[in-house]
Design a protein around this motif. Sequence first.
Motif, PDB file in Angstrom:
ATOM      1  N   ARG A 165       0.834  -1.213   0.000  1.00  0.00           N
ATOM      2  CA  ARG A 165       0.000   0.000   0.000  1.00  0.00           C
ATOM      3  C   ARG A 165       0.866   1.259   0.000  1.00  0.00           C
ATOM      4  O   ARG A 165       1.996   1.261   0.498  1.00  0.00           O
ATOM      5  CB  ARG A 165      -0.925  -0.028   1.224  1.00  0.00           C
ATOM      6  CG  ARG A 165      -2.057  -1.065   1.105  1.00  0.00           C
ATOM      7  CD  ARG A 165      -2.951  -1.054   2.331  1.00  0.00           C
ATOM      8  NE  ARG A 165      -2.233  -1.544   3.504  1.00  0.00           N
ATOM      9  CZ  ARG A 165      -2.204  -2.832   3.893  1.00  0.00           C
ATOM     10  NH1 ARG A 165      -2.868  -3.758   3.216  1.00  0.00           N
ATOM     11  NH2 ARG A 165      -1.538  -3.192   4.969  1.00  0.00           N
ATOM     12  N   ASP A 196       1.937   2.781   3.708  1.00  0.00           N
ATOM     13  CA  ASP A 196       2.499   2.001   4.810  1.00  0.00           C
ATOM     14  C   ASP A 196       3.947   2.383   5.075  1.00  0.00           C
ATOM     15  O   ASP A 196       4.693   2.718   4.159  1.00  0.00           O
ATOM     16  CB  ASP A 196       2.427   0.497   4.480  1.00  0.00           C
ATOM     17  CG  ASP A 196       1.045  -0.072   4.748  1.00  0.00           C
ATOM     18  OD1 ASP A 196       0.326   0.479   5.599  1.00  0.00           O
ATOM     19  OD2 ASP A 196       0.686  -1.068   4.087  1.00  0.00           O
ATOM     20  N   ASN A 252       5.145   2.993  -3.205  1.00  0.00           N
ATOM     21  CA  ASN A 252       5.613   3.616  -1.967  1.00  0.00           C
ATOM     22  C   ASN A 252       7.152   3.757  -1.919  1.00  0.00           C
ATOM     23  O   ASN A 252       7.875   2.763  -1.869  1.00  0.00           O
ATOM     24  CB  ASN A 252       5.095   2.670  -0.875  1.00  0.00           C
ATOM     25  CG  ASN A 252       5.430   3.054   0.533  1.00  0.00           C
ATOM     26  OD1 ASN A 252       6.432   3.700   0.781  1.00  0.00           O
ATOM     27  ND2 ASN A 252       4.575   2.638   1.447  1.00  0.00           N
TER      28      ASN A 252
END
Lengths: 354, 354
Positions: free
Chosen positions: A70, A73, A108
Motif C-alpha cells: 500500500r 504504509d 511507496n
Amino acid sequence: MSEKVRLALDAMGGDFGPSVIIPGAEIALSRHRDLEFVLVGDERQILPLLAANPRVKAHAQIVHTDIAIRMDDKPSKALRYGRRVSSMWKVLDEVKFGRAAAAVSAGNTGALMAMAAFNLKTMNGVERPALAALWPTLRGESIALDMGASIGADAPALAIMAVMGAAMAQVVFDLERPTVGLLNIGVEEVKGLEFIREAGQILRDANLAGLDYKGFVESDDIGKGVVDVVVTEGFTGNIALKTAEGTARQIGEYLRGAMSRTWRSRLGYLLARTAFATLREKMDPRKSNGAVFLGLNGVVIKSHGGTDPLGFASAVDIAYDMARYDLQSKIRTMVDAYHALRAEPAPVSLEAAS
Amino acid sequence: MSEKVRLALDAMGGDFGPSVIIPGAEIALSRHRDLEFVLVGDERQILPLLAANPRVKAHAQIVHTDIAIRMDDKPSKALRYGRRVSSMWKVLDEVKFGRAAAAVSAGNTGALMAMAAFNLKTMNGVERPALAALWPTLRGESIALDMGASIGADAPALAIMAVMGAAMAQVVFDLERPTVGLLNIGVEEVKGLEFIREAGQILRDANLAGLDYKGFVESDDIGKGVVDVVVTEGFTGNIALKTAEGTARQIGEYLRGAMSRTWRSRLGYLLARTAFATLREKMDPRKSNGAVFLGLNGVVIKSHGGTDPLGFASAVDIAYDMARYDLQSKIRTMVDAYHALRAEPAPVSLEAAS
C-alpha cells in the motif's frame, strides 16, 4: 543489439496500479521495439488490460501475486507483510536472479528503498544507495542526487555519490567525463559545511578520468545547468527537489490566473496557445519522471506514484537506457577506480622491512 | 504615532552603493511620511545625490565614513578592516546606542551577519541569530527562516527560531497566533531527521499562546502558504530559498522564449500584456526584498546586494514595520514565555523538604 532488453514492472505500484502501468508500458514499447516485460502483480487485474494494449500482450510475461504494497504504509510494515511475496519484492527478485535487466516501480518510495537495499544489497565498495533524478535545466537536463535515499551522508559518502552520478551521466548524456558540482551555500572554498568541503578535497585529489570536478554550486545554479551532476546529502536534496516542483506549480497557478482574467488576456492566450503548449511541455514533470537508485546490485527505477501512462513510460525509458547502456558496469568501473586511487599504500611486511 | 521612525541606512552597501540606496530611501519616504534616516557612508558620494532626492535631503542626517565593506571579502577580513570604522559597522552602532530603531544594509551578507552578531550580540535567551525572509505564496506571503545565518541548528535552536518567526509574523501579518511548521521531508511524525522531530515535540509540549504549531511541512507546501511561518536549519533554508529563486528565473526564461517564437505568440503576448505584467509583479523578487535578522539586540535588515531603488525601498519598508510595530518586544515576550514554560521546576531546598 539484437538481444532484447527485459524489464520487470511492478504492475501494482502507484496510485492507479495496472490501469496506468500497462498503458505506460505500451507507450514505452512503441519507442523501443527491443523491450520486453515481466509484469508482476494480480493477473485478474492485469489480463483484462492486455486486450487494449496489444504490444504489451505480445511482449510480456506475467508473474502473479495477490499481495501489493500500500502507498502509505511505513517501510517496516511493508517489509513485514510484503517480503518475498509482494509485487514490489518480486520485481527486485527478477533483477537479482538475472531474469530482468532492471526493475521499475511506482510504489511507496520508503518501502521500495527498504526492499531494494534489503533484497539487492549495496555494491561492493558502496555503503549507501542514492536516489538520482533528472533535473530539467535551461541547457537540457542535469542529474541530481541524493534525493532522499539516505539521510546524513558524510564526506566519503558524498564522494561516492559523485562517482556514481558521473557514471549515470556517462550513460544518460553519453559523455566521457561529465562535470560534477557539490551543492553548497556559497561557491567559495571556505563556505558551507565541513563535510562538503572535505568531499570536495577528496574529489579534487582523486582527479578521476571519468569525472570532472568543478567545485561548489549554489542551488540557484542547478536550473542553469552549470554542471552535469549535482551532488548533495539526501535530506537537502529532497528539500531542493520539492522546492523546485512546488515553485513550478506555484508559477503555473499564477500564470493560469493571470491569463484568464480579461477577454484580452484570454484572446492573447488563444493566439499564443502553441507557445503555452511548448512551455507546458518544458515544465512537464512527466518528462523527467523516473529516479534511479544507484549503488545497488541491480538497476531499480522509482516512478512518481501519481503519474499517468506517459509519465510511467518516461520511467520505463530511463530503465531501458540504464539497462541497454549498462549503467551497472560503468558504476563498477568508476567505483573501483575511485577506491584504487583512495587506497592507502599497502603496508610493508616486517620481514621485507628488516 | 506622532513620533518619527528613524532608520540607519548603510549608504555604501550593495553592488551600486549610494546611487541605489538614496533613491530607494526616497521611494520609502513617499510611502511613510514619518520616516527619517541616518545615512552612513562617504559624504562626497552621498551629497551630490541629495539634490535629486529632495525628501531624503529634508529627512536625513549624514554620518561620514571613508570605509566601506567590499562585497566579496570574507567576514574575518571585513571585521579586520571594518570594525568600528566602516559604514556597515556604524549603522549597527546607531541601533546599539538607540539613535536609530533599525539598520538596513545591502552589503556583503557574511560580513553583515558577523558584524551584527559581534556588535549587537544575541538577546538574552537566544543563542544564535536567524535570518528570516518573506516567501511569496499562493495565499500571499509566509515567513521562512533560517535562510543561512547559522548553520547546524539543534532542536532547541529550531524551537527558538519558531518562536522568533511567530513573533515576526505577529508584526508582519498582524496575527495573534500565527501557524508554524517545521520543514521536513515527509509530514508523518516518524519522518526525517531526529532533531526536527525533537523540535516538534518541544513546540507541541510548550503550546505557546502566540504560536500555533502545525507539525511538519514539505518544501513543495511552502509556496502554497500552508503555514504562516516555515522553520528550518540555516543550510537547508538557504538551499530551499535559492532553489525557488533559480526555478522562478528558469521558468521566466522558458516563458520569454516561448512567447517570442512565432508572430501569433508575439501578438498573443501583446494582447495579454497586462496579464504578463501581473505575473511579473507576482514573481518580482524586489517586492519581497529584505530579510530580517532575528534574535539580536536590535533590528537589522539585509537587502539583496544587486537590487534597484524599488527593491531597496521594500527592505526599508520592512525595517519601518519592524520598528513601528515593535518586533523586538514581541520577540522578547515570546522568548520569555517559551523559557518560562521550558524551565525545570525550581529545585526544592533541603530545609523545606526535611
